[in-house]
Motif scaffolding. Sequence first.
Motif: not given
Length: 183
Positions: A114-115, A60, A91, A87, A147, A151, A111, A57, A83
């Motif tokens: 973020i996506n 990211l 995960e 991510s 994102a 994050a 997550f 993270l 991303i």
Amino acid sequence: MSAEVTVGVIGLAGAVIGATGAFAAGWVQQWGQANNAARERREQRALTAGDEALLQLVHLERELEMARDARIMGADPDHAALIRRFSRDAETALLRLPGAPDLRERMNGIFFLINKFEAARDQVRLFALIRGEAAPQDSKGREIEWALIFAEAGVKTLGAFLRGEELPRPERFEREASSGDPS
């Protein structure tokens, strides 16, 4: 029964009781040590998995900040791949995390968020393609900011877990995220 036999029986009974007590004490000690060792292994796995997810993270976050700066300078960075990669790696690290269902649930939500814009953008492009229309203009700057916000929330949440603190309360934008974007 003679006194010698009585003393012998009492001595034998005492030896049996002493041996049973020593065996029981050894068994309880071994059981406790095994439980402590198992708990320590779980804690070590949790710390290792949490550290790995936190590292991903943070990477990211750093990459998104560089993408945002590049976008300001006029470049068109491929932030979607960043991303997805970071991510997904974070995960995956959390899948190895034993216990901590609250943390996993919270991080899965982060997550997803973020996506979220990337998935929505891809759907809009697909529907435009099916209808034979031109794909709408991207809002990459907003996607990067979106994102980046989540994050940062993930870093704060994982940091609190690794320090052994209570997980931070979800920010207002996390609770309301399903209704729109952060702007």
